[in-house]
Scaffold this motif. Structure first.
Motif, PDB file in Angstrom:
ATOM      1  N   LYS A  97       0.844  -1.193   0.000  1.00  0.00           N
ATOM      2  CA  LYS A  97       0.000   0.000   0.000  1.00  0.00           C
ATOM      3  C   LYS A  97       0.879   1.243   0.000  1.00  0.00           C
ATOM      4  O   LYS A  97       1.845   1.325   0.759  1.00  0.00           O
ATOM      5  CB  LYS A  97      -0.912   0.013   1.234  1.00  0.00           C
ATOM      6  N   ARG A  98       0.533   2.183  -0.838  1.00  0.00           N
ATOM      7  CA  ARG A  98       1.294   3.432  -0.946  1.00  0.00           C
ATOM      8  C   ARG A  98       0.362   4.622  -0.743  1.00  0.00           C
ATOM      9  O   ARG A  98      -0.708   4.676  -1.354  1.00  0.00           O
ATOM     10  CB  ARG A  98       1.973   3.531  -2.308  1.00  0.00           C
ATOM     11  N   VAL A  99       0.785   5.549   0.106  1.00  0.00           N
ATOM     12  CA  VAL A  99       0.032   6.779   0.336  1.00  0.00           C
ATOM     13  C   VAL A  99       0.996   7.940   0.138  1.00  0.00           C
ATOM     14  O   VAL A  99       1.988   8.059   0.868  1.00  0.00           O
ATOM     15  CB  VAL A  99      -0.565   6.821   1.760  1.00  0.00           C
ATOM     16  N   VAL A 100       0.709   8.785  -0.841  1.00  0.00           N
ATOM     17  CA  VAL A 100       1.634   9.861  -1.204  1.00  0.00           C
ATOM     18  C   VAL A 100       0.896  11.197  -1.179  1.00  0.00           C
ATOM     19  O   VAL A 100      -0.162  11.339  -1.794  1.00  0.00           O
ATOM     20  CB  VAL A 100       2.249   9.627  -2.596  1.00  0.00           C
ATOM     21  N   LEU A 101       1.464  12.163  -0.473  1.00  0.00           N
ATOM     22  CA  LEU A 101       0.895  13.514  -0.426  1.00  0.00           C
ATOM     23  C   LEU A 101       1.398  14.293  -1.631  1.00  0.00           C
ATOM     24  O   LEU A 101       2.610  14.442  -1.818  1.00  0.00           O
ATOM     25  CB  LEU A 101       1.313  14.216   0.863  1.00  0.00           C
ATOM     26  N   SER A 102       0.487  14.781  -2.434  1.00  0.00           N
ATOM     27  CA  SER A 102       0.881  15.518  -3.636  1.00  0.00           C
ATOM     28  C   SER A 102       0.523  16.990  -3.492  1.00  0.00           C
ATOM     29  O   SER A 102      -0.590  17.405  -3.803  1.00  0.00           O
ATOM     30  CB  SER A 102       0.187  14.932  -4.870  1.00  0.00           C
ATOM     31  N   GLY A 103       1.454  17.770  -2.959  1.00  0.00           N
ATOM     32  CA  GLY A 103       1.260  19.212  -2.841  1.00  0.00           C
ATOM     33  C   GLY A 103       0.428  19.614  -1.639  1.00  0.00           C
ATOM     34  O   GLY A 103      -0.243  18.789  -1.015  1.00  0.00           O
ATOM     35  N   ASN A 104       0.492  20.899  -1.311  1.00  0.00           N
ATOM     36  CA  ASN A 104      -0.242  21.438  -0.168  1.00  0.00           C
ATOM     37  C   ASN A 104      -1.556  22.068  -0.622  1.00  0.00           C
ATOM     38  O   ASN A 104      -1.625  22.701  -1.674  1.00  0.00           O
ATOM     39  CB  ASN A 104       0.599  22.494   0.557  1.00  0.00           C
ATOM     40  N   ASP A 105      -2.568  21.893   0.200  1.00  0.00           N
ATOM     41  CA  ASP A 105      -3.879  22.502  -0.040  1.00  0.00           C
ATOM     42  C   ASP A 105      -4.054  23.630   0.975  1.00  0.00           C
ATOM     43  O   ASP A 105      -4.338  23.385   2.151  1.00  0.00           O
ATOM     44  CB  ASP A 105      -4.975  21.443   0.125  1.00  0.00           C
TER      45      ASP A 105
END
Length: 320
Positions: A97-105
Protein backbone atom coordinates in the motif's frame (compact mmCIF):
# COMPACT_ATOMS: atom_id res chain seq x y z
CA UNK A 1 3.66 -5.50 9.38
CA UNK A 2 6.20 -2.90 8.40
CA UNK A 3 5.71 0.82 7.74
CA UNK A 4 8.06 3.16 5.89
CA UNK A 5 7.20 6.72 6.92
CA UNK A 6 8.83 9.47 4.84
CA UNK A 7 8.36 12.91 6.37
CA UNK A 8 9.70 16.44 6.52
CA UNK A 9 13.06 18.11 6.97
CA UNK A 10 11.47 20.82 9.13
CA UNK A 11 10.68 20.24 12.78
CA UNK A 12 7.21 21.83 12.74
CA UNK A 13 6.04 19.95 9.66
CA UNK A 14 7.45 16.72 11.08
CA UNK A 15 5.53 17.20 14.34
CA UNK A 16 2.29 17.78 12.41
CA UNK A 17 2.99 14.61 10.42
CA UNK A 18 2.99 12.54 13.60
CA UNK A 19 -0.81 12.74 13.39
CA UNK A 20 -0.54 10.34 10.44
CA UNK A 21 2.08 8.16 12.11
CA UNK A 22 -0.11 7.98 15.20
CA UNK A 23 -2.97 6.63 13.09
CA UNK A 24 -0.91 3.70 11.84
CA UNK A 25 0.72 2.97 15.20
CA UNK A 26 -2.66 2.90 16.93
CA UNK A 27 -4.52 1.12 14.13
CA UNK A 28 -1.93 -1.66 13.72
CA UNK A 29 -0.49 -2.41 17.18
CA UNK A 30 3.00 -3.85 16.85
CA UNK A 31 3.64 -2.48 13.37
CA UNK A 32 7.37 -2.00 12.85
CA UNK A 33 8.23 1.56 11.87
CA UNK A 34 11.07 3.02 9.81
CA UNK A 35 11.13 6.83 9.61
CA UNK A 36 12.98 8.79 6.92
CA UNK A 37 13.30 12.53 7.54
CA UNK A 38 15.68 15.45 7.79
CA UNK A 39 18.37 15.56 10.51
CA UNK A 40 16.67 18.39 12.44
CA UNK A 41 13.41 16.46 12.74
CA UNK A 42 14.94 13.02 13.38
CA UNK A 43 15.19 13.25 17.21
CA UNK A 44 11.44 13.58 17.72
CA UNK A 45 10.93 10.05 16.36
CA UNK A 46 13.42 8.28 18.64
CA UNK A 47 10.76 6.91 21.00
CA UNK A 48 8.13 5.91 18.42
CA UNK A 49 6.62 2.52 19.43
CA UNK A 50 8.23 -0.45 17.64
CA UNK A 51 10.74 1.80 15.90
CA UNK A 52 13.16 -0.19 13.75
CA UNK A 53 15.21 2.60 12.25
CA UNK A 54 15.49 6.33 11.61
CA UNK A 55 17.07 7.25 8.28
CA UNK A 56 18.34 10.80 8.21
CA UNK A 57 18.14 12.49 4.83
CA UNK A 58 20.39 15.55 4.69
CA UNK A 59 19.76 17.26 1.37
CA UNK A 60 22.27 16.39 -1.36
CA UNK A 61 22.90 17.73 -4.83
CA UNK A 62 20.85 16.36 -7.72
CA UNK A 63 18.49 14.54 -5.37
CA UNK A 64 21.21 12.32 -3.99
CA UNK A 65 19.34 11.97 -0.69
CA UNK A 66 16.49 10.18 -2.47
CA UNK A 67 18.89 7.77 -4.16
CA UNK A 68 20.50 7.05 -0.79
CA UNK A 69 17.10 6.40 0.78
CA UNK A 70 16.07 4.05 -2.04
CA UNK A 71 19.24 2.00 -1.69
CA UNK A 72 18.77 1.67 2.07
CA UNK A 73 15.19 0.36 1.94
CA UNK A 74 14.71 -1.30 -1.47
CA UNK A 75 15.57 -4.78 -0.20
CA UNK A 76 12.71 -4.72 2.31
CA UNK A 77 9.03 -5.46 1.78
CA UNK A 78 6.80 -2.68 3.10
CA UNK A 79 3.18 -3.32 4.01
CA UNK A 80 2.57 0.44 4.02
CA UNK A 81 4.64 3.24 2.50
CA UNK A 82 3.68 6.79 3.46
CA UNK A 83 5.45 9.60 1.62
CA UNK A 84 4.52 13.07 2.89
CA UNK A 85 7.11 14.73 0.66
CA UNK A 86 5.45 13.79 -2.61
CA UNK A 87 8.45 12.10 -4.19
CA UNK A 88 8.38 9.19 -6.64
CA UNK A 89 10.19 7.00 -4.14
CA UNK A 90 7.07 5.22 -2.87
CA UNK A 91 6.33 3.99 -6.38
CA UNK A 92 9.72 2.36 -6.93
CA UNK A 93 9.86 0.38 -3.69
CA UNK A 94 8.34 -3.05 -3.04
CA UNK A 95 5.17 -2.63 -1.01
CA UNK A 96 1.49 -3.45 -0.65
CA UNK A 97 0.00 0.00 0.00
CA UNK A 98 1.29 3.43 -0.95
CA UNK A 99 0.03 6.78 0.34
CA UNK A 100 1.63 9.86 -1.20
CA UNK A 101 0.90 13.51 -0.43
CA UNK A 102 0.88 15.52 -3.64
CA UNK A 103 1.26 19.21 -2.84
CA UNK A 104 -0.24 21.44 -0.17
CA UNK A 105 -3.88 22.50 -0.04
CA UNK A 106 -3.91 26.01 1.44
CA UNK A 107 -7.68 25.89 1.93
CA UNK A 108 -7.35 23.66 5.01
CA UNK A 109 -5.00 22.91 7.90
CA UNK A 110 -2.10 20.57 7.13
CA UNK A 111 -3.32 18.03 9.70
CA UNK A 112 -6.75 17.98 8.07
CA UNK A 113 -5.19 17.58 4.63
CA UNK A 114 -3.08 14.64 5.76
CA UNK A 115 -6.11 13.05 7.42
CA UNK A 116 -8.01 13.20 4.14
CA UNK A 117 -5.01 11.67 2.39
CA UNK A 118 -5.25 8.53 4.54
CA UNK A 119 -9.04 8.36 4.34
CA UNK A 120 -10.01 9.87 7.69
CA UNK A 121 -12.87 12.31 8.12
CA UNK A 122 -11.01 14.09 10.90
CA UNK A 123 -7.33 14.31 11.76
CA UNK A 124 -5.82 12.90 14.92
CA UNK A 125 -3.85 15.28 17.09
CA UNK A 126 -0.08 15.08 16.59
CA UNK A 127 1.83 13.10 19.20
CA UNK A 128 5.52 13.04 20.14
CA UNK A 129 6.43 9.94 22.12
CA UNK A 130 9.13 9.97 24.83
CA UNK A 131 10.52 7.59 27.43
CA UNK A 132 10.74 7.54 31.21
CA UNK A 133 14.33 8.80 31.09
CA UNK A 134 13.13 11.97 29.39
CA UNK A 135 10.41 12.48 32.00
CA UNK A 136 12.90 11.91 34.82
CA UNK A 137 15.23 14.49 33.31
CA UNK A 138 12.34 16.95 32.93
CA UNK A 139 11.56 16.62 36.61
CA UNK A 140 15.20 17.41 37.40
CA UNK A 141 15.05 20.56 35.29
CA UNK A 142 11.73 21.90 36.54
CA UNK A 143 10.76 22.82 40.11
CA UNK A 144 8.83 20.20 42.06
CA UNK A 145 7.14 22.64 44.43
CA UNK A 146 3.76 22.58 42.66
CA UNK A 147 4.25 26.00 41.09
CA UNK A 148 2.70 26.55 37.69
CA UNK A 149 5.12 26.32 34.77
CA UNK A 150 4.76 28.85 31.96
CA UNK A 151 6.61 27.76 28.82
CA UNK A 152 7.69 30.49 26.42
CA UNK A 153 8.99 30.14 22.86
CA UNK A 154 10.42 33.61 22.19
CA UNK A 155 12.24 32.77 18.95
CA UNK A 156 11.63 31.30 15.48
CA UNK A 157 13.60 30.20 12.45
CA UNK A 158 12.90 33.53 10.75
CA UNK A 159 12.92 36.97 12.34
CA UNK A 160 9.72 38.05 10.62
CA UNK A 161 7.70 35.56 12.69
CA UNK A 162 9.22 36.71 15.98
CA UNK A 163 7.15 38.81 18.37
CA UNK A 164 9.29 41.68 19.76
CA UNK A 165 11.32 40.56 22.78
CA UNK A 166 10.21 43.52 24.92
CA UNK A 167 6.62 42.36 24.54
CA UNK A 168 7.50 38.87 25.69
CA UNK A 169 9.16 40.44 28.75
CA UNK A 170 6.06 42.53 29.47
CA UNK A 171 3.79 39.53 28.94
CA UNK A 172 5.75 37.34 31.34
CA UNK A 173 5.79 40.06 34.01
CA UNK A 174 2.04 40.58 33.75
CA UNK A 175 1.16 36.90 33.75
CA UNK A 176 3.41 36.19 36.76
CA UNK A 177 2.24 39.18 38.80
CA UNK A 178 0.25 38.59 41.98
CA UNK A 179 -2.91 39.56 40.16
CA UNK A 180 -1.88 37.82 36.94
CA UNK A 181 -3.26 34.67 35.35
CA UNK A 182 -0.27 32.56 36.51
CA UNK A 183 1.06 34.32 39.65
CA UNK A 184 4.62 33.38 40.54
CA UNK A 185 4.91 30.82 37.72
CA UNK A 186 8.25 29.23 36.92
CA UNK A 187 9.35 30.12 33.39
CA UNK A 188 10.53 27.50 30.88
CA UNK A 189 12.26 29.20 27.95
CA UNK A 190 12.85 27.04 24.88
CA UNK A 191 14.32 27.47 21.42
CA UNK A 192 16.84 26.19 18.90
CA UNK A 193 20.59 26.47 19.64
CA UNK A 194 21.10 29.25 17.07
CA UNK A 195 18.21 31.27 18.53
CA UNK A 196 19.66 31.71 22.02
CA UNK A 197 21.26 35.07 21.28
CA UNK A 198 18.08 36.64 19.92
CA UNK A 199 16.18 35.39 22.98
CA UNK A 200 18.72 36.71 25.50
CA UNK A 201 16.70 39.84 26.47
CA UNK A 202 13.77 37.61 27.43
CA UNK A 203 15.96 35.12 29.28
CA UNK A 204 17.81 37.81 31.22
CA UNK A 205 14.54 39.44 32.30
CA UNK A 206 13.63 36.38 34.38
CA UNK A 207 15.60 35.78 37.61
CA UNK A 208 17.93 32.80 37.25
CA UNK A 209 16.32 30.81 40.07
CA UNK A 210 12.89 31.27 38.51
CA UNK A 211 13.67 30.01 35.02
CA UNK A 212 14.73 26.90 33.10
CA UNK A 213 16.46 27.61 29.79
CA UNK A 214 16.74 25.01 27.02
CA UNK A 215 18.25 26.11 23.73
CA UNK A 216 19.85 22.97 22.38
CA UNK A 217 21.43 21.93 25.69
CA UNK A 218 18.95 19.06 26.13
CA UNK A 219 17.60 16.56 23.61
CA UNK A 220 14.26 17.25 21.96
CA UNK A 221 12.41 14.47 23.75
CA UNK A 222 13.47 15.93 27.10
CA UNK A 223 12.08 19.24 25.85
CA UNK A 224 8.87 17.40 24.98
CA UNK A 225 8.68 15.93 28.48
CA UNK A 226 9.25 19.41 29.95
CA UNK A 227 6.40 20.75 27.83
CA UNK A 228 4.08 17.99 29.03
CA UNK A 229 4.94 19.03 32.59
CA UNK A 230 4.04 22.66 31.84
CA UNK A 231 0.72 24.42 32.39
CA UNK A 232 0.75 26.81 29.42
CA UNK A 233 2.81 27.49 26.31
CA UNK A 234 2.97 30.80 24.47
CA UNK A 235 5.24 31.23 21.49
CA UNK A 236 5.85 32.23 17.91
CA UNK A 237 4.92 30.03 14.98
CA UNK A 238 7.64 27.37 15.26
CA UNK A 239 8.32 23.68 15.67
CA UNK A 240 8.31 24.08 19.44
CA UNK A 241 4.80 25.54 19.27
CA UNK A 242 3.68 22.37 17.51
CA UNK A 243 5.49 20.22 20.08
CA UNK A 244 3.64 22.04 22.87
CA UNK A 245 0.27 21.49 21.22
CA UNK A 246 1.16 17.81 20.73
CA UNK A 247 1.93 17.65 24.46
CA UNK A 248 -1.72 18.36 25.11
CA UNK A 249 -1.14 21.46 27.23
CA UNK A 250 -2.88 24.81 26.63
CA UNK A 251 -0.94 26.26 23.70
CA UNK A 252 -1.22 29.74 22.22
CA UNK A 253 0.53 30.42 18.92
CA UNK A 254 1.42 33.98 17.89
CA UNK A 255 0.93 34.65 14.19
CA UNK A 256 1.64 37.41 11.70
CA UNK A 257 3.40 36.64 8.39
CA UNK A 258 2.39 32.96 8.36
CA UNK A 259 -0.98 31.30 7.87
CA UNK A 260 -2.68 30.13 11.06
CA UNK A 261 -5.36 28.39 8.99
CA UNK A 262 -2.66 26.04 7.68
CA UNK A 263 -0.16 25.96 10.53
CA UNK A 264 -2.00 26.91 13.72
CA UNK A 265 -1.19 24.78 16.79
CA UNK A 266 -3.13 21.51 16.69
CA UNK A 267 -4.00 19.94 20.03
CA UNK A 268 -6.83 19.38 22.50
CA UNK A 269 -6.35 22.83 24.08
CA UNK A 270 -4.80 25.01 21.39
CA UNK A 271 -5.50 28.45 19.95
CA UNK A 272 -3.83 31.23 18.03
CA UNK A 273 -3.83 35.00 18.06
CA UNK A 274 -2.56 37.14 15.23
CA UNK A 275 -1.53 40.67 14.41
CA UNK A 276 -4.26 43.19 13.63
CA UNK A 277 -3.10 42.93 10.00
CA UNK A 278 -4.02 39.77 8.13
CA UNK A 279 -1.46 37.56 6.41
CA UNK A 280 -2.36 39.07 3.03
CA UNK A 281 -2.20 42.63 4.36
CA UNK A 282 1.27 42.05 5.85
CA UNK A 283 2.65 40.81 2.55
CA UNK A 284 0.87 43.48 0.54
CA UNK A 285 2.54 46.13 2.72
CA UNK A 286 5.96 45.37 1.21
CA UNK A 287 7.24 42.67 3.58
CA UNK A 288 10.02 40.51 2.19
CA UNK A 289 11.46 37.13 3.13
CA UNK A 290 14.94 38.62 2.76
CA UNK A 291 14.43 40.78 5.84
CA UNK A 292 14.67 39.33 9.33
CA UNK A 293 12.96 42.30 10.96
CA UNK A 294 9.89 41.39 13.02
CA UNK A 295 6.56 41.62 11.24
CA UNK A 296 4.67 41.05 14.48
CA UNK A 297 4.47 44.62 15.71
CA UNK A 298 0.72 44.70 15.19
CA UNK A 299 0.12 42.21 18.01
CA UNK A 300 -0.29 43.91 21.39
CA UNK A 301 0.40 42.42 24.81
CA UNK A 302 -3.19 43.15 25.82
CA UNK A 303 -4.48 41.10 22.88
CA UNK A 304 -2.26 38.16 23.84
CA UNK A 305 -3.34 38.28 27.47
CA UNK A 306 -6.99 38.29 26.42
CA UNK A 307 -6.29 35.21 24.28
CA UNK A 308 -4.49 33.50 27.18
CA UNK A 309 -7.44 34.23 29.47
CA UNK A 310 -9.87 32.72 26.95
CA UNK A 311 -7.64 29.67 26.44
CA UNK A 312 -7.24 28.95 30.16
CA UNK A 313 -10.97 29.43 30.69
CA UNK A 314 -11.66 26.93 27.91
CA UNK A 315 -9.21 24.51 29.51
CA UNK A 316 -11.10 24.76 32.82
CA UNK A 317 -14.32 24.02 30.98
CA UNK A 318 -12.71 20.95 29.43
CA UNK A 319 -11.78 21.98 25.91
CA UNK A 320 -10.81 24.87 23.63
Amino acid sequence: MRLLFITSNRLGDAVLSTSVLRHYVETYPGIKVTVACGPVAAPIFEAVPNLERIIEMPKQKRGGHWWKLWKSVVLNWWDIIVDLRGSATAYVLPGAKRVVLSGNDDRIHRVEQMAQMIGLDKGLYPKVWFNQKHLSRAKELLPQDHRKVLAIGPSANWGGKTWPTERFVDLIDRLRAKDGLLPGAHILLVGAPNEHESATPVIDAVPENERTVIFGNEDLLTVQACLECSDLYIGNDSGLMHMAAAAGIPTLGLFGPSREENYGPCGPIAAHVRTDMSYDEIWASGATWRSHDSLMGGLSVDKVIDAVDALLSANERGGA
